[in-house]
Design a protein around this motif. Sequence first.
Motif, PDB file in Angstrom:
ATOM      1  N   PRO A   7     -47.846 -68.206  40.382  1.00 43.10           N
ATOM      2  CA  PRO A   7     -48.017 -69.636  41.154  1.00 43.10           C
ATOM      3  C   PRO A   7     -46.867 -70.347  40.973  1.00 43.10           C
ATOM      4  O   PRO A   7     -45.910 -70.434  40.161  1.00 43.10           O
ATOM      5  CB  PRO A   7     -49.046 -70.035  40.405  1.00 43.10           C
ATOM      6  CG  PRO A   7     -49.700 -68.867  39.651  1.00 43.10           C
ATOM      7  CD  PRO A   7     -48.855 -67.649  39.598  1.00 43.10           C
ATOM      8  N   LYS A   8     -46.707 -71.276  41.854  1.00 41.74           N
ATOM      9  CA  LYS A   8     -45.363 -72.221  41.653  1.00 41.74           C
ATOM     10  C   LYS A   8     -45.896 -73.474  42.198  1.00 41.74           C
ATOM     11  O   LYS A   8     -46.811 -74.124  42.674  1.00 41.74           O
ATOM     12  CB  LYS A   8     -44.496 -71.826  43.323  1.00 41.74           C
ATOM     13  CG  LYS A   8     -43.240 -72.722  43.281  1.00 41.74           C
ATOM     14  CD  LYS A   8     -42.668 -72.312  44.689  1.00 41.74           C
ATOM     15  CE  LYS A   8     -41.599 -73.226  45.097  1.00 41.74           C
ATOM     16  NZ  LYS A   8     -40.901 -72.841  46.406  1.00 41.74           N
ATOM     17  N   VAL A   9     -45.438 -74.543  40.977  1.00 39.06           N
ATOM     18  CA  VAL A   9     -45.575 -75.906  40.863  1.00 39.06           C
ATOM     19  C   VAL A   9     -44.390 -76.393  40.835  1.00 39.06           C
ATOM     20  O   VAL A   9     -43.468 -76.343  40.061  1.00 39.06           O
ATOM     21  CB  VAL A   9     -46.576 -75.988  39.530  1.00 39.06           C
ATOM     22  CG1 VAL A   9     -46.802 -77.649  39.360  1.00 39.06           C
ATOM     23  CG2 VAL A   9     -47.763 -75.256  39.662  1.00 39.06           C
ATOM     24  N   GLU A  10     -44.391 -77.748  41.736  1.00 38.84           N
ATOM     25  CA  GLU A  10     -43.238 -78.542  41.974  1.00 38.84           C
ATOM     26  C   GLU A  10     -43.726 -80.039  41.680  1.00 38.84           C
ATOM     27  O   GLU A  10     -44.660 -80.347  42.088  1.00 38.84           O
ATOM     28  CB  GLU A  10     -42.877 -78.376  43.103  1.00 38.84           C
ATOM     29  CG  GLU A  10     -42.377 -77.017  43.539  1.00 38.84           C
ATOM     30  CD  GLU A  10     -41.594 -76.823  45.190  1.00 38.84           C
ATOM     31  OE1 GLU A  10     -40.587 -76.123  45.291  1.00 38.84           O
ATOM     32  OE2 GLU A  10     -42.250 -77.594  45.709  1.00 38.84           O
TER      33      GLU A  10
ATOM     34  N   LEU B 285     -38.345 -80.859  41.348  1.00 40.25           N
ATOM     35  CA  LEU B 285     -37.820 -79.554  40.423  1.00 40.25           C
ATOM     36  C   LEU B 285     -39.371 -78.974  40.147  1.00 40.25           C
ATOM     37  O   LEU B 285     -40.450 -79.342  40.100  1.00 40.25           O
ATOM     38  CB  LEU B 285     -37.262 -80.394  39.357  1.00 40.25           C
ATOM     39  CG  LEU B 285     -35.960 -80.793  39.511  1.00 40.25           C
ATOM     40  CD1 LEU B 285     -35.589 -81.491  38.468  1.00 40.25           C
ATOM     41  CD2 LEU B 285     -34.955 -79.684  39.740  1.00 40.25           C
ATOM     42  N   ARG B 286     -38.996 -77.544  39.949  1.00 44.42           N
ATOM     43  CA  ARG B 286     -40.141 -76.762  39.124  1.00 44.42           C
ATOM     44  C   ARG B 286     -40.239 -76.984  37.649  1.00 44.42           C
ATOM     45  O   ARG B 286     -39.427 -77.800  37.068  1.00 44.42           O
ATOM     46  CB  ARG B 286     -39.945 -75.357  39.445  1.00 44.42           C
ATOM     47  CG  ARG B 286     -40.005 -74.993  41.102  1.00 44.42           C
ATOM     48  CD  ARG B 286     -39.895 -73.457  41.231  1.00 44.42           C
ATOM     49  NE  ARG B 286     -40.949 -72.757  40.548  1.00 44.42           N
ATOM     50  CZ  ARG B 286     -40.983 -71.452  40.735  1.00 44.42           C
ATOM     51  NH1 ARG B 286     -39.919 -70.967  41.404  1.00 44.42           N
ATOM     52  NH2 ARG B 286     -41.909 -70.750  40.473  1.00 44.42           N
TER      53      ARG B 286
ATOM     54  N   ARG C  72     -47.413 -83.657  42.063  1.00 42.55           N
ATOM     55  CA  ARG C  72     -47.645 -82.495  41.766  1.00 42.55           C
ATOM     56  C   ARG C  72     -47.976 -81.479  42.811  1.00 42.55           C
ATOM     57  O   ARG C  72     -49.161 -82.105  43.165  1.00 42.55           O
ATOM     58  CB  ARG C  72     -48.350 -82.256  40.514  1.00 42.55           C
ATOM     59  CG  ARG C  72     -48.671 -80.807  40.019  1.00 42.55           C
ATOM     60  CD  ARG C  72     -50.048 -80.680  38.807  1.00 42.55           C
ATOM     61  NE  ARG C  72     -49.918 -79.558  38.284  1.00 42.55           N
ATOM     62  CZ  ARG C  72     -50.642 -78.504  38.714  1.00 42.55           C
ATOM     63  NH1 ARG C  72     -51.392 -78.736  39.645  1.00 42.55           N
ATOM     64  NH2 ARG C  72     -50.668 -77.403  37.912  1.00 42.55           N
ATOM     65  N   THR C  73     -47.119 -80.503  43.288  1.00 44.36           N
ATOM     66  CA  THR C  73     -47.612 -79.653  44.263  1.00 44.36           C
ATOM     67  C   THR C  73     -47.833 -78.339  43.884  1.00 44.36           C
ATOM     68  O   THR C  73     -46.716 -77.731  43.238  1.00 44.36           O
ATOM     69  CB  THR C  73     -46.444 -79.786  45.281  1.00 44.36           C
ATOM     70  OG1 THR C  73     -46.288 -81.100  45.828  1.00 44.36           O
ATOM     71  CG2 THR C  73     -46.874 -79.171  46.755  1.00 44.36           C
ATOM     72  N   TYR C  74     -48.915 -77.742  44.194  1.00 42.93           N
ATOM     73  CA  TYR C  74     -49.332 -76.341  43.783  1.00 42.93           C
ATOM     74  C   TYR C  74     -49.076 -75.453  45.106  1.00 42.93           C
ATOM     75  O   TYR C  74     -49.849 -75.790  45.819  1.00 42.93           O
ATOM     76  CB  TYR C  74     -50.660 -76.416  43.019  1.00 42.93           C
ATOM     77  CG  TYR C  74     -50.976 -74.852  42.578  1.00 42.93           C
ATOM     78  CD1 TYR C  74     -50.690 -74.561  41.511  1.00 42.93           C
ATOM     79  CD2 TYR C  74     -52.066 -74.407  43.700  1.00 42.93           C
ATOM     80  CE1 TYR C  74     -51.076 -73.080  41.279  1.00 42.93           C
ATOM     81  CE2 TYR C  74     -52.485 -73.046  43.145  1.00 42.93           C
ATOM     82  CZ  TYR C  74     -52.094 -72.553  42.210  1.00 42.93           C
ATOM     83  OH  TYR C  74     -52.327 -70.875  41.934  1.00 42.93           O
ATOM     84  N   HIS C  75     -48.412 -74.417  44.711  1.00 48.23           N
ATOM     85  CA  HIS C  75     -48.367 -73.447  45.825  1.00 48.23           C
ATOM     86  C   HIS C  75     -49.143 -72.156  45.158  1.00 48.23           C
ATOM     87  O   HIS C  75     -48.548 -71.497  44.221  1.00 48.23           O
ATOM     88  CB  HIS C  75     -46.580 -73.032  45.952  1.00 48.23           C
ATOM     89  CG  HIS C  75     -46.204 -74.200  46.457  1.00 48.23           C
ATOM     90  ND1 HIS C  75     -46.092 -74.849  47.721  1.00 48.23           N
ATOM     91  CD2 HIS C  75     -45.299 -75.249  46.031  1.00 48.23           C
ATOM     92  CE1 HIS C  75     -45.306 -75.922  47.765  1.00 48.23           C
ATOM     93  NE2 HIS C  75     -44.870 -76.153  46.999  1.00 48.23           N
ATOM     94  N   PRO C  76     -49.927 -71.733  45.985  1.00 47.61           N
ATOM     95  CA  PRO C  76     -50.731 -70.507  45.679  1.00 47.61           C
ATOM     96  C   PRO C  76     -50.152 -69.305  45.876  1.00 47.61           C
ATOM     97  O   PRO C  76     -50.398 -68.299  46.580  1.00 47.61           O
ATOM     98  CB  PRO C  76     -51.980 -70.789  46.192  1.00 47.61           C
ATOM     99  CG  PRO C  76     -51.830 -71.145  47.413  1.00 47.61           C
ATOM    100  CD  PRO C  76     -50.623 -72.382  47.225  1.00 47.61           C
TER     101      PRO C  76
END
Length: 132
Positions: A84-87, A45-46, A76-80
């Motif tokens: 920004p998207k953090v899941e 989930l975000r 915690r997965t950070y998408h640049p």
Amino acid sequence: MSTATKDIAKGGDCPDCSRINEVLHRVGDRWSVLIVISLAQYGTLRFNELKRHLGISQRMLSLTLRELERDGLVNRTYHPTIPPKVEYSLTELGKSFREPVQALGLWALKNLPNIDAAREGYDAEQEDKKSA
């Protein structure tokens, strides 16, 4: 089974109780439990999805997720991307925590009527004491 585990099971001394207390403080608070339940149910989930599901403040969610990540329960997965998207998702350790958390949640649901009745009885008793 470790010596400390055997001692606790027998009701004996607990040399690691302060460390156990630290862990229970984190994993036993209501937001941690609800986050684990949500991630177990929905998977990844975000941040804002978790916030909406739980009705939690942004600050409290951020603090709790940080502690769960520190304890190894949450990834915690950070998408640049822009924006920004953090899941967030459960780690293997977090997944192993699902069973006791779900058992606790089911126990609470099953016993809500008993808890409500006990509270009503207690409140009525306290009210009677005030009146007397």
